[in-house]
Design a protein around this motif. Structure first.
Motif, PDB file in Angstrom:
ATOM      1  N   ASP A   9      40.543 -39.854  13.252  1.00 25.37           N
ATOM      2  CA  ASP A   9      39.977 -39.983  14.393  1.00 25.37           C
ATOM      3  C   ASP A   9      38.558 -40.577  14.343  1.00 25.37           C
ATOM      4  O   ASP A   9      37.891 -39.703  13.592  1.00 25.37           O
ATOM      5  CB  ASP A   9      40.344 -39.116  15.299  1.00 25.37           C
ATOM      6  CG  ASP A   9      41.876 -39.081  15.840  1.00 25.37           C
ATOM      7  OD1 ASP A   9      42.510 -40.059  15.659  1.00 25.37           O
ATOM      8  OD2 ASP A   9      42.241 -38.039  16.574  1.00 25.37           O
ATOM      9  N   GLU A  10      37.976 -41.259  14.977  1.00 23.90           N
ATOM     10  CA  GLU A  10      36.680 -41.527  15.131  1.00 23.90           C
ATOM     11  C   GLU A  10      36.273 -40.625  16.326  1.00 23.90           C
ATOM     12  O   GLU A  10      36.913 -40.609  17.511  1.00 23.90           O
ATOM     13  CB  GLU A  10      36.135 -42.969  15.484  1.00 23.90           C
ATOM     14  CG  GLU A  10      34.748 -43.116  15.783  1.00 23.90           C
ATOM     15  CD  GLU A  10      34.167 -44.318  16.420  1.00 23.90           C
ATOM     16  OE1 GLU A  10      32.984 -44.672  16.457  1.00 23.90           O
ATOM     17  OE2 GLU A  10      35.033 -45.172  16.836  1.00 23.90           O
ATOM     18  N   VAL A  11      35.290 -39.638  16.240  1.00 25.84           N
ATOM     19  CA  VAL A  11      35.071 -38.664  17.267  1.00 25.84           C
ATOM     20  C   VAL A  11      33.635 -38.815  17.827  1.00 25.84           C
ATOM     21  O   VAL A  11      32.826 -38.988  16.896  1.00 25.84           O
ATOM     22  CB  VAL A  11      35.150 -37.184  16.711  1.00 25.84           C
ATOM     23  CG1 VAL A  11      34.754 -36.325  18.135  1.00 25.84           C
ATOM     24  CG2 VAL A  11      36.638 -36.937  15.943  1.00 25.84           C
ATOM     25  N   ILE A  12      33.658 -38.995  19.267  1.00 24.19           N
ATOM     26  CA  ILE A  12      32.270 -39.320  19.683  1.00 24.19           C
ATOM     27  C   ILE A  12      32.054 -38.229  20.769  1.00 24.19           C
ATOM     28  O   ILE A  12      32.875 -38.123  21.581  1.00 24.19           O
ATOM     29  CB  ILE A  12      32.268 -40.555  20.552  1.00 24.19           C
ATOM     30  CG1 ILE A  12      32.452 -41.772  19.579  1.00 24.19           C
ATOM     31  CG2 ILE A  12      30.868 -40.859  21.341  1.00 24.19           C
ATOM     32  CD1 ILE A  12      32.863 -42.997  20.053  1.00 24.19           C
ATOM     33  N   ILE A  13      30.889 -37.411  20.734  1.00 21.81           N
ATOM     34  CA  ILE A  13      30.767 -36.184  21.454  1.00 21.81           C
ATOM     35  C   ILE A  13      29.507 -36.488  22.303  1.00 21.81           C
ATOM     36  O   ILE A  13      28.401 -36.544  21.566  1.00 21.81           O
ATOM     37  CB  ILE A  13      30.712 -34.898  20.756  1.00 21.81           C
ATOM     38  CG1 ILE A  13      31.576 -34.661  19.929  1.00 21.81           C
ATOM     39  CG2 ILE A  13      30.193 -33.765  21.540  1.00 21.81           C
ATOM     40  CD1 ILE A  13      31.757 -33.475  19.079  1.00 21.81           C
TER      41      ILE A  13
ATOM     42  N   LYS B 238      42.788 -44.423  18.250  1.00 19.31           N
ATOM     43  CA  LYS B 238      42.174 -43.314  17.145  1.00 19.31           C
ATOM     44  C   LYS B 238      40.759 -43.038  17.481  1.00 19.31           C
ATOM     45  O   LYS B 238      39.976 -42.555  16.665  1.00 19.31           O
ATOM     46  CB  LYS B 238      42.144 -44.075  15.670  1.00 19.31           C
ATOM     47  CG  LYS B 238      43.603 -44.364  15.070  1.00 19.31           C
ATOM     48  CD  LYS B 238      44.393 -42.921  14.979  1.00 19.31           C
ATOM     49  CE  LYS B 238      43.587 -42.205  13.553  1.00 19.31           C
ATOM     50  NZ  LYS B 238      44.477 -40.886  13.504  1.00 19.31           N
ATOM     51  N   LYS B 239      40.307 -43.299  18.609  1.00 12.39           N
ATOM     52  CA  LYS B 239      38.858 -42.765  19.277  1.00 12.39           C
ATOM     53  C   LYS B 239      39.086 -41.877  20.235  1.00 12.39           C
ATOM     54  O   LYS B 239      39.809 -41.992  21.254  1.00 12.39           O
ATOM     55  CB  LYS B 239      38.128 -43.768  19.901  1.00 12.39           C
ATOM     56  CG  LYS B 239      36.752 -43.683  20.171  1.00 12.39           C
ATOM     57  CD  LYS B 239      36.057 -44.941  20.513  1.00 12.39           C
ATOM     58  CE  LYS B 239      36.029 -45.263  22.013  1.00 12.39           C
ATOM     59  NZ  LYS B 239      35.220 -46.438  22.423  1.00 12.39           N
ATOM     60  N   VAL B 240      38.566 -40.664  19.840  1.00  8.01           N
ATOM     61  CA  VAL B 240      38.495 -39.469  20.855  1.00  8.01           C
ATOM     62  C   VAL B 240      37.160 -39.413  21.247  1.00  8.01           C
ATOM     63  O   VAL B 240      36.290 -39.215  20.500  1.00  8.01           O
ATOM     64  CB  VAL B 240      38.844 -38.274  20.228  1.00  8.01           C
ATOM     65  CG1 VAL B 240      38.708 -36.938  21.126  1.00  8.01           C
ATOM     66  CG2 VAL B 240      40.230 -38.358  19.597  1.00  8.01           C
ATOM     67  N   GLU B 241      36.922 -39.447  22.702  1.00  7.97           N
ATOM     68  CA  GLU B 241      35.371 -39.391  23.228  1.00  7.97           C
ATOM     69  C   GLU B 241      35.517 -38.036  24.255  1.00  7.97           C
ATOM     70  O   GLU B 241      36.131 -37.790  24.857  1.00  7.97           O
ATOM     71  CB  GLU B 241      35.030 -40.537  23.986  1.00  7.97           C
ATOM     72  CG  GLU B 241      33.689 -40.712  24.305  1.00  7.97           C
ATOM     73  CD  GLU B 241      33.403 -42.032  24.774  1.00  7.97           C
ATOM     74  OE1 GLU B 241      32.216 -42.534  25.090  1.00  7.97           O
ATOM     75  OE2 GLU B 241      34.319 -43.010  24.929  1.00  7.97           O
ATOM     76  N   VAL B 242      34.584 -37.159  23.890  1.00  6.33           N
ATOM     77  CA  VAL B 242      34.327 -35.922  24.487  1.00  6.33           C
ATOM     78  C   VAL B 242      32.979 -35.826  25.354  1.00  6.33           C
ATOM     79  O   VAL B 242      32.053 -36.465  24.942  1.00  6.33           O
ATOM     80  CB  VAL B 242      34.181 -34.677  23.416  1.00  6.33           C
ATOM     81  CG1 VAL B 242      33.722 -33.438  24.277  1.00  6.33           C
ATOM     82  CG2 VAL B 242      35.299 -34.469  22.703  1.00  6.33           C
TER      83      VAL B 242
END
Length: 777
Positions: free
Chosen positions: A586-590, A562-566
């Motif tokens: 989702d946990e979103v990390i950009i 559930k972690k999306v890293e950009v």
């Protein structure tokens, strides 16, 4: 030799004795009064008449005016009071240049929104609690051999006992430390001659370490103190594990100063409320201010800090909250602390440039006192003490060390020094005046009325071993009728004063609408060497290369559960990726990297409704993080206007609802561009290239390599133009396949890179023209 761009030089001061140009400027002004200007529709005389000005107004304006494109001689750093910031402005123009975010989030700089700057603010948490504001009071510039070196700035938080370190290479806050034993403070920040230590003194007494004790135990359990924070210049950080404090009586320690030259190795901290009075009007007792001003004197603390550092290093300390504290019994035994009576309710102890005298004023005394360091040393050597205080600290008699006392006016407060030996300036709070006087002769030289209730004042390098003179800034507590009314909450008022001549002259009123500034310091602008770009991929808060640095072509999106890293990039006028797709929850990390190399090409980044905001200066890598808990379509864009195609620097965050399934037949918008559209775009590209070639020809035919600013622009333009090759190739491939819509779009991207290159190139060409570049032979 490389040609260096010219910098502005202050205009000659006609009031200064012996200065060439005084009569010339006056004659010039008179000539302008009677002769029409060739470059203005109105001549100077008409402007003066229309605006109701006098000749002295015009002269004051000429002294403060910095022509367009020129720069100030000095840069001032002022505390921002309740804003928790530092205010930066130029002198003599008094133009505000920047607010430095320190103790509170600040959106423009992305401070407290990016993960990297959140980490700095988290250093200032107290007892697990976020503190989202500060009360900044006393900035201090790092010193080498007693003079400002322009490398670091320190600022305190009075409300929550903290200190911050600002690196003047980029004017960013790098570190916050919390005092482990004080409950509040006022006496920070003050630096030693070579910035080995930074002083932070307690103000309102409390049990050290934060324990509870009833006010009835004030004399026994409440204490003051002074902390000496060790500074590692190479790392640019305070080192808590090498720092120490001294336990002091509950006298309300206030401001401090380090000795210099003759008094090197010692420091001085004044106090108020040495009566140790406890108020309580709700209990039927007279208020604090009545009991805290009953005596005629308070105490100046004279501290041998170099010896104290040795005592602390030897382990002769008590650990409070893990922090080493030299207790009073040890300080007495080791001969570290001595008291001298000082005028009551002082606010400032100021050591003269040669370190021979200590100047102290009390707000409730009409005299300013000058103590002799030689006499203080002799009294300590001879153990010539008049008494001991209730805690056993030795007291040196006032008459033993007093060199002179000078009646300057009502409410003397803070003192700064002039480039002329012996000349000092003291603020008179009650009289609303600045006094110029000589601490060697005890003679009052001049007094200047200001508006209203001056607190601190500042001269250029005025608390160093080498004051520069020229200007003084009066930091006034009230503005009242000085500016257009803007409601009950008025701005503060900093007034610029010319001190170069025999008489002081008020030049300028400057509104400061950001908290209540308390103190300021001013440094020669030439001593500051800020960078204009970071090495690509820098975490600006640590100065190290970010592990999330992303190069062009390496952009990617990685899902892990559930972690999306950009991992993305920013460059005029494109955010990569342009579309980020995630799922609800989702946990979103950009992570974004600004690929720009040109000066002042900052990009911002925000996503609507998710409180996401960041600032990316050239070369910077930073991170934003959030949970995509609301499904929907959320645009993101660059918040900092960066180019002609700024509005097109956009993208979409798509948050799919839980369980969402795409509908059959969902398509992208219909393709519409034709062969004619493609050919029209290519023609535009060819014409744009001709413009670029002309600009390149001009730049390369001149000595552009002598201008570092232009070299950087040329590198950036070359980089942008180099990026055009790939979309050009794709456009031609799509055209060959007859896919005119896609070919037109790729040709448009090719053109965008050309436009960016042309924009940068034209900036470089203009710079060369404005700075007198010569044609190569």
């Amino acid at each position: 030799m490389a040609h260096c761009p010219k910098t502005s030089t202050p205009a000659p001061n006609p009031a200064a004795p012996g200065r060439l140009g005084g009569r010339f400027l006056l004659v010039l002004l008179i000539a302008l009064l009677v002769a029409p200007s060739a470059w203005s529709r109105e001549n100077l005389q008409q402007v003066i008449k229309r605006r109701g000005l006098e000749q002295k107004d015009v002269l004051a304006a000429a002294k403060t005016y910095v022509p367009t494109g020129k720069r100030d001689e000095f840069i001032a750093f002022s505390s921002g009071g309740q804003s928790g910031m530092v205010i930066v402005y130029g002198i003599p123009s008094m133009r505000i240049l920047k607010y430095i975010a320190v103790f509170n989030p600040e959106p423009w700089q992305g401070y407290g929104f990016e993960e990297e700057s959140k980490a700095v603010l988290d250093q200032g948490r107290i007892d697990g609690r976020d503190i989202t504001w500060g009360d900044t009071h006393h900035p201090a510039i790092s010193e080498t051999d007693g003079d400002y070196d322009g490398e670091f700035l320190f600022i305190n938080d009075k409300a929550n006992p903290r200190l911050a370190v600002i690196d003047l290479k980029d004017f960013e806050t790098k570190q916050i430390v919390v005092n482990p034993i004080f409950q509040n403070e006022h006496g920070g920040a003050f630096v030693s001659e070579n910035t080995e230590y930074v002083i932070e003194a307690a103000q309102l007494a409390a049990p050290l370490g934060g324990a509870y004790a009833p006010l009835e135990r004030f004399n026994e359990d409440y204490r003051g103190g002074v902390t000496y924070w060790k500074f590692d210049r190479e790392k640019g950080r305070l080192v808590p594990e090498e720092s120490f404090s001294l336990e002091l009586p509950p006298y309300g320690q206030d401001l401090s100063d380090f000795g210099k030259l003759a008094s090197s190795g010692w420091s001085f901290t004044n106090s108020f409320c040495s009566e140790r009075y406890v108020g309580g009007i709700e209990r039927g007792r007279p208020p604090f201010e009545a009991g805290c001003s009953a005596k005629d004197t308070d105490y100046l603390h004279v501290i041998n800090w170099k010896k104290a550092a040795q005592v602390a290093a030897a382990g002769k300390v008590e650990k409070i909250n893990g922090h080493p504290v030299i207790m009073m019994d040890t300080a007495i035994k080791e001969g570290l602390v001595f008291l001298i009576p000082e005028p009551k309710s002082p606010h400032g102890i100021d050591v003269t440039p040669d370190g021979e005298y200590m100047v102290i004023s009390g707000k409730l005394d009409s005299h300013t006192y000058v103590f002799s360091w030689e006499k203080i040393q002799k009294a300590i050597r001879d153990k010539n003490f008049a008494d001991k205080d209730p805690y056993g600290l030795p007291i040196i008699g006032l008459e033993t060390v007093l060199e002179t006392q000078v009646p300057l006016g009502l409410g003397p407060l803070h003192t700064q020094f002039d480039a002329v030996d012996g000349v000092a300036y003291t603020s008179l709070y009650v009289d609303s005046m600045v006094a110029r006087w000589n601490y060697r002769t005890g003679k009052l030289l001049d007094r200047l009325p200001i508006h209203y209730n001056i607190g601190h004042l500042m001269t250029m390098h005025g608390d160093t071993v080498k004051p520069r003179g020229k200007y003084l800034v009066s930091l006034n507590k009230l503005a009242i009728d000085r500016f257009n009314p803007v409601g009950p909450l008025h701005p503060q008022n900093h007034q610029l004063v010319d001190i170069a001549g025999d008489k002081m002259e008020l030049l300028y009123d400057m509104a400061l609408p950001l908290g209540e500034p308390h103190y300021a310091v001013a440094i020669e602008a030439r001593l500051l060497k800020p960078i204009v770009r970071y090495k690509s991929g820098t975490n600006t808060r640590t100065g190290e290369r970010s592990p999330y640095k992303t190069r062009a072509g390496e952009e990617k999106t990685v899902r892990n559960g559930k972690k999306v890293e950009v991992f993305g990039t920013l460059i005029r006028s494109h955010i990569t990726p342009e579309i980020i797709e995630v799922e609800e929850g989702d946990e979103v990390i950009i992570h974004l990297t600004n690929l720009e190399r040109a000066e002042d090409q900052t990009h911002g980044f925000t996503i609507s409704k998710y409180n996401v905001n960041a600032s990316f200066e050239p070369g910077k890598t930073a991170t934003v993080k959030f949970v995509a808990d609301t499904p929907g379509v959320f645009p993101y864009y660059c918040t900092e206007f960066c180019s002609a195609l700024h509005l097109e620097m956009e993208g979409y965050l798509l948050v799919k609802p839980t369980g969402y399934k795409a509908k059959v037949g969902e398509l992208m918008p219909k393709e519409e561009y034709s062969q004619a559209d493609y050919e029209k775009q290519v023609a535009t590209n060819v014409a744009t290239q001709k413009v670029i070639d002309g600009v390149v020809a001009f730049i390369t035919s001149h000595n552009y390599k002598d201008y570092p600013e232009v070299v950087a622009l040329v590198e950036d333009a070359t980089d942008q133009l180099g990026r055009a090759a790939e979309p050009k190739k794709k456009a031609e491939e799509q055209a060959a396949a007859g896919n005119w819509h896609s070919a037109t779009l790729w040709a448009g991207q090719w053109w965008q890179y050309q436009v960016k290159a042309a924009d940068i190139g034209l900036r470089a060409k203009t710079y060369l023209e404005q700075h007198g570049a010569t044609e190569s032979k």
